[in-house]
Design an enzyme around this catalytic site. Structure first.
Site, PDB file in Angstrom:
ATOM      1  N   HIS A 182      55.715 -19.140  75.670  1.00  0.00           N
ATOM      2  CA  HIS A 182      55.888 -18.493  74.364  1.00  0.00           C
ATOM      3  C   HIS A 182      55.098 -17.182  74.285  1.00  0.00           C
ATOM      4  CE1 HIS A 182      58.313 -21.461  72.325  1.00  0.00           C
ATOM      5  NE2 HIS A 182      57.524 -22.430  72.745  1.00  0.00           N
TER       6      HIS A 182
ATOM      7  N   ASP B  87      52.199 -25.071  74.126  1.00  0.00           N
ATOM      8  CA  ASP B  87      53.418 -25.876  74.092  1.00  0.00           C
ATOM      9  C   ASP B  87      54.540 -25.240  74.920  1.00  0.00           C
ATOM     10  OD1 ASP B  87      53.320 -23.793  72.173  1.00  0.00           O
ATOM     11  OD2 ASP B  87      55.110 -24.607  71.203  1.00  0.00           O
ATOM     12  N   GLU B  88      55.425 -26.081  75.330  1.00  0.00           N
ATOM     13  CA  GLU B  88      56.731 -25.687  75.858  1.00  0.00           C
ATOM     14  C   GLU B  88      56.695 -24.588  76.916  1.00  0.00           C
ATOM     15  OE1 GLU B  88      59.745 -26.697  72.214  1.00  0.00           O
ATOM     16  OE2 GLU B  88      58.906 -24.680  72.259  1.00  0.00           O
ATOM     17  N   CYS B  89      55.866 -24.773  77.953  1.00  0.00           N
ATOM     18  CA  CYS B  89      55.932 -23.862  79.090  1.00  0.00           C
ATOM     19  C   CYS B  89      56.844 -24.518  80.120  1.00  0.00           C
ATOM     20  CB  CYS B  89      54.534 -23.633  79.659  1.00  0.00           C
ATOM     21  SG  CYS B  89      54.547 -22.538  81.097  1.00  0.00           S
TER      22      CYS B  89
ATOM     23  N   GLU C  78      50.599 -30.738  74.534  1.00  0.00           N
ATOM     24  CA  GLU C  78      50.673 -30.545  75.979  1.00  0.00           C
ATOM     25  C   GLU C  78      49.319 -30.251  76.627  1.00  0.00           C
ATOM     26  OE1 GLU C  78      52.783 -29.369  73.757  1.00  0.00           O
ATOM     27  OE2 GLU C  78      54.759 -28.945  74.601  1.00  0.00           O
TER      28      GLU C  78
END
Lengths: 648, 648
Positions: free
Chosen positions: B225, B288-290, B340
């Site tokens: 992100h 988050d969300e890598c 995470e």
């Protein structure tokens, strides 16, 4: 559009608006134009809800602004405000001699934006536009009720949208002195309740106004309406004091002492400070409604008058005005004053603002004075837009002036005196009706179609929202407040068809002071009920036989709604201190609606009524014309029309 | 009131509110309390429409505030926020250990104001109050859509009103880097489209928040992100670039390079700057969300991982997170991150913000980490308030934690991710539902009555208006815009009973980017249709036989309105580019209403229907459950209830 332009010719097709719109400058530029561009884009994207593209392509559709040169460093009455706007499907061009015209053209462009089935677009058009009058103003009375800066800023935004160009700032009254003076700190220190503008704020407002092509003219009213000056500086006054901030409304006795040199010394210093603060060439010294009673009661002043051969109060005021005018002139400003300052000895440079009537305006112009009309533009008096719209500064007595004399009629000013407005309600009193006055002062004299005006005024009402003026939401919130958790919808039915009485009638019905809450229904509803106006028109058509079936259906629907609303609404009224005075208003609406329904039945079934019956009905309706809870039931005239139309 | 206080006991009578109300301080004072007093009075007089008296008598009724001492110089999680408010007909007393409690008590007092038949008043009451959770937050995503300062200020005002105390500011995303960095000016210079906050603005916001008892926690999301960082600083990234500001929504590949020391050198300097700017003890590093795809594609990174025995992307991210946590700790802040970041090696000082679910929250708390719940509080997902209201940080898996472990559950945060909100719409997505979450986090666990919540939520909706939050008016204006001069009332009938689909469904129905205008009906209506909810309740009562005659009447009225609205509305839809997609929505509403009316007839007349008929009707209704024009017709479930209730 409002005001309508001087000339417009529709073309073929339209110019599509999306997030890629570019605004390109050619010719003269200045920071003010950059800010106008940003403001234009902000309003446009607020209006459309489209996000602006971060980097539109260089060949994206553009509005090109070509400005020939600067306007005066301090905006002048004679400044050229004209512009030419050409819109084609491929792009738009705005040409203007000065930034003033360019800014007006941007507002016109905004007003041209329409939502079509294909998207937002501006129709192809060529507009050549310039104002009919050079002086198009709005006076805001910050004296009686202090009006906070954010409201003033929004008001300037609205003025820009309808091309008004003079903000006349009424800054002192018996009820408050509102402008910081560094020379005389007690003016606000003791005369304002702490509610005043700092000089820094004034400078910001002046800059904000200049950015929008608006001049700012301060008014310091004297020798009357000046009680708040005397709280801190009693030596200025003609009486013995002590003085206090006035809480009541009206014309009061305190007046400046015209007989002492110290008064002029004070004013000289004060004017020096204020004329340095306000850059405009004009400076307003009030001059209205001095009742002279303090002068009459003061033996020293009476003796002085005899000594100087001043036979009465008018002569003493004339002497005072002359001295004040000389001081203003000494500080390189042109004095402006209300009707009363016009005396045989008044220098021709003085500008007369006419509040008494068209006759005094024409008289002053005939005598060679520049004049501004405010009579007929008193938007605090709850008149419908139509009544202001027909007031033309060059109509009536002024129409008999020579062309040369007519040039002295600079324009006009709407005035919002603030006895009965608060910071919360003032915007719903200014808008939308001031837009109709703005059109009168900008557009050609033959733009007079009333139906067109009302149609466009309704659009302006909503448009002002996109300029950030929240007055529609404020009225809504006030009605929510009055309902106090009760039935808001039923209260809205009532609210839609009541309106404040016109003129000064509210003061006869209730005693108001500066501490009276203005949070009742009379303050929440617009000065003019649109629904009642439309109902009156429908009733007129039913009466003269030109009504459509849709008219009959609409009249019946509304009358039924109004008749049946009372039963739904009464519990809400009983529960709210702000609403309980509405009990007889709601009942009156019910009664008038029931009579309207009966009349509609009689008309539709062609049933005759006796003269006695009809007369009795009209007598009841006459009774319903009388205000209840300081409110008029605006449906009554339409019902009267129906009753009168019954077959006998 | 919302949130409901911990304890309240009603007394006799009430304390009348008028313009003479005085607020008197005793004990500890500080400038922040003076400002809180002024803000309280401003809101109170806006709420009531009463003008404040310039000089109330010394014996006028007073609210006395007794504050024992200061709170921490920088607000802390452990700060005492409790207060005790005692209202009697003669006056009110507010006692609090710190200014935080005093400020909360002032908000409670404002919420207690009622309009009675006698005027505005606060009922006599004794309230002892303190929050259940110390961390009660709202996260605003300024990264995906830039949210202007004025909206953030109003959001803080709203947070104060409902006693939230953490403003979590999500400041960087693939779509934009929003905080000025003096060390790395290209972060905003190339990564923000010019839409960012200056450090001066951040300081002002932090001070504004502190004035309202609100902590400000910045979030800089990494290693994923983070695409916007790389536009100006591509060396930070793991790929080859070139990088651009992302216009689409989703999870993207760009990620910071965890293998180069230069990355940590950059972050060290950056953290130094940002931790000096933001005084709060906590600092959010995202996490988050890598998706790791850039790592997988980079041979140098792959080689480095092998060299360092990092077996997969998760291990590499864990390494990165550890390094980043060390840096944050070095700058004397406590790191906060999304689920995470929790790895076997994560230091216990790190705070875990759980977005994945209650299970991960309980797990982290069990392992001794402080945790914050956001799962279930994603207010961007258009869930009804009721679904958020039932989410309790200590329910579900967390209820099985020991008392000691439960202490690690600090509270929760509502999150407004901004893919589908604009500066215009964000407030109607935050409010009023966030108030229900605020109550969950403040009030005792047994405050769970849903009907009571919805009743009070409706009051909060209107109350927030008096705090200056205009979201109701904004929705109204958007509907006016969509109508494009057409029939607004008919459009409102439709608008009242449609709602956005829940979750991420909008993205499946239409492709959105950051340049997509959010100006359609789905953006104008609230996430939850109140009218449809009430209709569903009525339908439920009709189905189970507990309905009143009023229920039947209301159901019939609404169904008739909905059925007949389509014919009125269609011309408006045809004329507006923003409305034309609503043609099938309006038709669907009509169809469902017609079926509802038929079912109501059958039920009221006790006419049986065949199983086949009923099945056919339900099949049609099933079809109407599918979104049209990205909108749900929210009346359908209620109609389904009616159809199922038909006698067979």
């Amino acid at each position: 559009m409002m005001p309508l332009p001087a000339r417009a010719a529709l073309g073929q097709g339209s110019f599509a608006i999306d997030g890629s719109l570019r605004v390109v400058f050619e010719g003269h530029t200045e920071p003010r134009l950059d800010r106008a561009r940003q403001r234009f884009l902000d309003t446009l994207f607020r209006r459309t809800g489209i996000p602006q593209w971060p980097a539109p392509a260089a060949n994206a559709p553009a509005l090109t602004i070509r400005t020939a040169g600067p306007s005066a460093a301090v905006q002048e009455v004679a400044d050229d405000e004209s512009y030419r706007l050409t819109v084609t499907p491929a792009g738009a061009t705005l040409e203007a001699p000065t930034p003033l015209g360019a800014m007006h053209g941007l507002q016109t462009f905004l007003q041209l934006i329409q939502l079509t089935p294909q998207g937002f677009a501006v129709p192809a058009v060529t507009i050549e536009d310039k104002p009919r009058f050079a002086w198009r103003g709005l006076m805001v009375d910050s004296g009686r009720h202090f009006i906070p800066m954010d409201v003033l800023y929004r008001t300037l935004d609205g003025m820009e949208a309808v091309k008004l160009n003079v903000f006349h700032w009424h800054l002192s009254e018996d009820q408050g002195f509102r402008m910081e003076s560094k020379s005389f700190p007690l003016l606000t220190g003791m005369g304002s309740d702490g509610l005043y503008y700092t000089q820094e704020q004034a400078k910001e407002l002046i800059a904000y106004a200049r950015d929008r092509g608006i001049r700012v003219i301060p008014e310091f009213d004297m020798p009357g309406h000046a009680g708040s000056w005397f709280v801190g500086y009693p030596d200025l006054a003609s009486g013995t004091g002590p003085y206090h901030i006035e809480r009541r409304w009206g014309v009061f006795d305190p007046a400046m002492d015209p007989t002492r040199e110290s008064t002029y010394k004070f004013l000289d210093t004060f004017f020096g400070e204020m004329t340095a603060l306000f850059p405009d060439a004009y400076f307003h010294i009030g001059g209205d409604e001095c009742n002279g009673k303090e002068w009459d009661r003061n033996p020293r002043i009476q003796a002085w008058m005899r000594e100087h051969n001043l036979k009465d109060d008018a002569a003493l005021q004339a002497y005072f005005t002359t001295r004040v005018q000389e001081l203003v002139t000494k500080h390189h400003k042109i004095p402006v004053g209300w009707d009363e300052i016009l005396q045989p000895t008044t220098p021709k440079a003085v500008v007369i603002q006419s509040w008494r009537g068209a006759e005094s305006l024409a008289d002053a112009a005939r005598r060679g004075y520049n004049v501004i009309l405010s009579s007929g533009y008193y938007i605090d008096l709850s008149q419908p837009a139509s009544e202001h719209y027909v007031v033309d500064p060059l109509a009536g007595p002024a129409s008999k002036l020579t062309a040369e004399q007519q040039k002295h009629v600079l324009g006009g000013e709407a005035t919002i005196w603030s006895e009965l407005v608060s910071p919360e309600t003032i915007e719903s009193r200014i808008w939308p009706r001031t837009a109709a006055i703005a059109e009168r002062l900008w557009s050609p004299a033959d733009v007079t179609d009333m139906a067109s005006m009302y149609r466009r005024l309704a659009v302006v009402s909503q448009t002002l929202t996109w300029h950030g003026i929240p007055y529609l939401a404020t009225s809504e919130n006030m009605i929510q407040r009055i309902a106090g958790g009760g039935d808001v919808d039923a209260l809205k039915v009532l609210a839609s068809v009541v309106q404040p009485p016109k003129g000064y009638a509210r003061h006869d019905l209730k005693t108001y002071t500066s501490l009276t809450p203005l949070n009742l229904l009379v303050d929440a509803v617009p000065p003019e009920s649109d629904q009642a106006r439309v109902f009156r028109e429908i009733a007129g058509r039913i009466a003269d036989g030109s009504a459509t079936p849709g008219d009959h259906k609409q009249a019946r629907e509304w009358l039924t709604l109004w008749r049946d609303n009372d039963a739904v609404l009464q519990p809400t009224l009983a529960g709210s201190a702000l609403a309980k005075e509405l009990v007889p208003v709601s009942q009156g609406l019910k009664e008038s609606a029931a009579m309207g329904l009966a009349a509609l039945d009689a008309i539709e079934k062609n049933v005759p009524v006796s003269a006695a019956e009809q007369a009795e009905q009209l007598a009841v309706l006459k009774g319903l014309e009388v205000p209840r809870a300081v409110l008029l039931i605006a449906t009554v005239p339409g019902v009267e029309t129906l009753v009168k139309a019954e077959r006998r």
